[in-house]
Design an enzyme around this catalytic site. Structure first.
Site, PDB file in Angstrom:
ATOM      1  N   ASP A  88       6.307 -29.535  17.150  1.00 51.61           N
ATOM      2  CA  ASP A  88       6.417 -29.603  15.694  1.00 51.61           C
ATOM      3  C   ASP A  88       6.099 -31.020  15.200  1.00 51.61           C
ATOM      4  O   ASP A  88       6.799 -31.974  15.537  1.00 51.61           O
ATOM      5  CB  ASP A  88       7.863 -29.205  15.340  1.00 51.61           C
TER       6      ASP A  88
ATOM      7  N   ASP B  67       7.572 -23.561   5.907  1.00 49.88           N
ATOM      8  CA  ASP B  67       8.673 -22.743   6.430  1.00 49.88           C
ATOM      9  C   ASP B  67       8.954 -21.504   5.574  1.00 49.88           C
ATOM     10  O   ASP B  67       8.963 -21.562   4.351  1.00 49.88           O
ATOM     11  CB  ASP B  67       9.951 -23.582   6.497  1.00 49.88           C
TER      12      ASP B  67
HETATM   13  C1  GLA Z   1      10.306 -27.573  10.796  1.00 48.66           C
HETATM   14  C2  GLA Z   1       9.706 -26.272  11.317  1.00 48.66           C
HETATM   15  C3  GLA Z   1      10.794 -25.218  11.419  1.00 48.66           C
HETATM   16  C4  GLA Z   1      11.911 -25.711  12.324  1.00 48.66           C
HETATM   17  C5  GLA Z   1      12.452 -27.047  11.832  1.00 48.66           C
HETATM   18  C6  GLA Z   1      13.427 -27.663  12.818  1.00 48.66           C
HETATM   19  O1  GLA Z   1      10.760 -27.432   9.464  1.00 48.66           O
HETATM   20  O2  GLA Z   1       8.662 -25.833  10.492  1.00 48.66           O
HETATM   21  O3  GLA Z   1      10.256 -24.004  11.913  1.00 48.66           O
HETATM   22  O4  GLA Z   1      11.412 -25.837  13.624  1.00 48.66           O
HETATM   23  O5  GLA Z   1      11.398 -27.988  11.618  1.00 48.66           O
HETATM   24  O6  GLA Z   1      13.877 -28.921  12.425  1.00 48.66           O
END
Ligand code: GLA
Length: 395
Positions: free
Chosen positions: A153, A221
């Site tokens: 990520d 998200d």
């Molecule tokens: C980002 C990702 C999420 C999750 C969070 C965790 O927002 O897009 O899917 O993994 O980080 O902190």
């Protein structure tokens, strides 16, 4: 002491492959995901509250609920498992995860696979330790634990990218970082599904496969709200040509069963994801889910559409106001077709099957109703507000 030594037939095959094929081998990941990965991820429901006991309970529930038998495999720990590095730089889990290897063994003993999470930056999105500068070491640690899947990520790597001052330089930093972890994962000799998460910036679908990604997030998200789920799902129009076996567009994890949508809306969510050949990563608490949630998540016919062996993503066929038709070509020449009523009122929708590329009368089945409708060349039906009628046509 852990041993980082490479060995065994898999490692030899990988090394030989690298010598024979050279850099182009990146496009064929070591861990080939022939159909979109299916499993569970901790983030949507548990966020920072995930721990060893939770993960074991999810693995137990995945088996007991019949989800494993329906095709779900990965138990993925998202952010907040990370502890500190020791004097040698080796990452250790925090107190919530006393023994990651034992946890992986437990998950494997259930016939499931374990996924983990990190960032190419120094910090993860939740502010925990990332892999920056420790990529090879972390990949070896994951492999030694028995990890089968990594979600990587972007998070704090966006800071040096922004500081780089130009788009080209920023992208060079990003591509290099994703390639670095790809190489590190390959060097372990263990098949580890590689999931890129950078929220769909810079048209990742054009290059995600070339840096080794098996799947790449195409959006920001998801939340457990109908409008956000829809916004994400519908934004996938036009991306079909970038998906293929081994390389999947990922419009984020499922919210089915988290309580913010109705059963009708969750069926719309899962239907759209199946038409999109999206990874199906349940994001609810499997150990407490209702019979209705279980029935939605384990619907074999919907899963069969998502997992169709041809691996071709579906796309929008038409949209008239809040009424949309999406279709996905299936192996054997059939089609999965979603008739979506995204309005707040029940509505009637009609589709001629020529619109989805089928001529003449074809075998027609209403998937959620589990009902054969006979041989038809068009179909007209009532659809509830926010609902879908999912058809399987032909083969
Ligand atoms: C980002 C990702 C999420 C999750 C969070 C965790 O927002 O897009 O899917 O993994 O980080 O902190």
């Amino acid at each position: 002491m852990r041993s980082w030594k490479l060995g065994g037939p898999v490692a030899s095959a990988v090394l030989a492959g690298a010598l024979l094929i050279g850099p182009a081998a990146r496009a064929v990941p070591l861990s080939f995901a022939p159909t979109p990965p299916m499993g569970w991820n901790s983030w949507n429901h548990f966020a920072a509250k995930v721990d060893d006991a939770t993960v074991r309970a999810q693995a137990d529930a995945m088996v007991a609920s019949g989800m494993r038998d329906a095709g779900y495999r990965y138990i993925n720990i998202d952010d907040t498992w990370e502890g500190t590095r020791d004097a040698q730089g080796v990452i250790h889990p925090n107190a919530k995860f006393p023994d990651m290897k034992a946890l992986a063994d437990y998950v494997h003993s259930k016939g499931l696979k374990l996924g983990i999470y990190s960032s190419p930056g120094p910090k993860t999105c939740a502010g925990y330790e990332g892999s920056f500068g420790h990529e090879a070491q972390d990949a070896q640690t994951y492999a030694a634990w028995g990890v089968d899947y990594l979600k990587y990520d972007l998070c704090s790597l966006s800071e040096p990218m922004i500081a780089a001052g130009s788009l080209a330089k920023a992208q060079a930093i990003e591509l290099a970082a994703y390639r670095k972890m790809d190489a590190a994962l390959r060097a372990t000799g263990r098949p580890i599904v590689y999931s890129l998460c950078q929220y769909g910036f810079s048209q990742v679908w054009r290059w995600g496969g070339s840096v080794g990604g098996n799947l790449w997030r195409t959006t920001g998200d998801i939340t457990d709200k109908f409008p956000r789920m829809l916004q994400i799902g519908l934004s996938q129009a036009g991306l079909a040509k970038y998906a293929r076996p081994g390389n999947w567009n990922d419009p984020d994890m499922l919210e089915v069963g988290n309580g913010g949508m109705s059963a009708i809306e969750y069926r719309t969510h899962l239907s759209l994801w199946a038409l999109l050949a999206a990874p199906l990563l349940a994001g609810n608490d499997l150990s407490t889910m209702s019979a209705e949630t279980k029935a939605i998540l384990t619907n074999r016919e919907v899963i069969a559409i998502d997992q169709d062996p041809a691996g071709r993503q579906g796309d929008r066929v038409k949209a008239e106001g809040a009424l949309e038709v999406w279709a996905r070509p299936l192996a054997g020449g059939g089609r999965a077709v979603g008739l979506f009523n995204l309005s707040d009122q029940p509505a009637e929708l009609e589709v001629a099957f020529t619109a989805v590329g089928l001529k003449g009368a074809v075998k027609t089945r209403d998937v959620w109703a589990a009902k054969d409708l006979g041989r038809l060349s068009r179909y007209k039906t009532q659809i509830p507000a926010h609902g879908v009628v999912l058809l399987r046509l032909g083969a």
